[in-house]
Scaffold this motif. Sequence first.
Motif, PDB file in Angstrom:
ATOM      1  N   ILE A  36       0.844  -1.197   0.000  1.00  0.00           N
ATOM      2  CA  ILE A  36       0.000   0.000   0.000  1.00  0.00           C
ATOM      3  C   ILE A  36       0.883   1.253   0.000  1.00  0.00           C
ATOM      4  N   THR A  37       2.068   1.147   0.606  1.00  0.00           N
ATOM      5  CA  THR A  37       3.030   2.247   0.559  1.00  0.00           C
ATOM      6  C   THR A  37       4.182   1.950  -0.393  1.00  0.00           C
ATOM      7  N   GLY A  38       4.580   0.703  -0.492  1.00  0.00           N
ATOM      8  CA  GLY A  38       5.727   0.323  -1.319  1.00  0.00           C
ATOM      9  C   GLY A  38       5.555   0.661  -2.793  1.00  0.00           C
ATOM     10  N   LYS A  39       4.368   0.429  -3.327  1.00  0.00           N
ATOM     11  CA  LYS A  39       4.136   0.733  -4.743  1.00  0.00           C
ATOM     12  C   LYS A  39       4.273   2.229  -5.012  1.00  0.00           C
ATOM     13  N   VAL A  40       3.763   3.034  -4.095  1.00  0.00           N
ATOM     14  CA  VAL A  40       3.833   4.487  -4.258  1.00  0.00           C
ATOM     15  C   VAL A  40       5.281   4.962  -4.108  1.00  0.00           C
ATOM     16  N   GLU A  41       6.015   4.402  -3.154  1.00  0.00           N
ATOM     17  CA  GLU A  41       7.418   4.768  -2.973  1.00  0.00           C
ATOM     18  C   GLU A  41       8.236   4.457  -4.232  1.00  0.00           C
ATOM     19  N   LYS A  55      10.133   7.228  -6.684  1.00  0.00           N
ATOM     20  CA  LYS A  55      11.553   7.089  -7.015  1.00  0.00           C
ATOM     21  C   LYS A  55      11.749   7.117  -8.525  1.00  0.00           C
ATOM     22  N   ALA A  56      10.898   6.418  -9.268  1.00  0.00           N
ATOM     23  CA  ALA A  56      11.007   6.408 -10.726  1.00  0.00           C
ATOM     24  C   ALA A  56      10.797   7.809 -11.302  1.00  0.00           C
ATOM     25  N   ILE A  57       9.843   8.551 -10.756  1.00  0.00           N
ATOM     26  CA  ILE A  57       9.591   9.920 -11.224  1.00  0.00           C
ATOM     27  C   ILE A  57      10.813  10.790 -10.948  1.00  0.00           C
ATOM     28  N   ALA A  66      17.358  12.488 -14.827  1.00  0.00           N
ATOM     29  CA  ALA A  66      17.888  12.144 -16.157  1.00  0.00           C
ATOM     30  C   ALA A  66      17.535  13.236 -17.164  1.00  0.00           C
ATOM     31  N   SER A  67      16.332  13.765 -17.099  1.00  0.00           N
ATOM     32  CA  SER A  67      15.906  14.824 -18.022  1.00  0.00           C
ATOM     33  C   SER A  67      16.699  16.109 -17.781  1.00  0.00           C
TER      34      SER A  67
END
Length: 107
Positions: A86-91, A95-97, A103-104
């Motif tokens: 429930i928190t791990g997916k959002v974390e 991080k990916a964002i 990188a951008s």
Amino acid sequence: MLVAFSVWPSGGSGDDAVHNAVAAAVRIVRASGLPNRTDSMFTTIEGTWDEVFDVIHRATDAVAAYGSRVDLVIKADIRPGHDHEITGKVERLEKAIADQAKASASV
């Protein structure tokens, strides 16, 4: 497992009845002790199959008192061996964002 669900009465008497019904359902979810999060569209709850669906069943029963019928939408992410999603997916998403933004910025 994670389950996002939305439950509301239909055939009731106006917006106040809907808000009160949803409040009754969310109170049951929060009292369950299972990890949960409510937003403007869904309540997400995390636990075992039996735990989660017991809570959804009780929340649906609570909503039934507010109308002549109940609408229920359920979406489940069943991933054995993974807890705290429930928190791990959002974390991981955040991080990916952040990684993409770095990188951008360096291009």
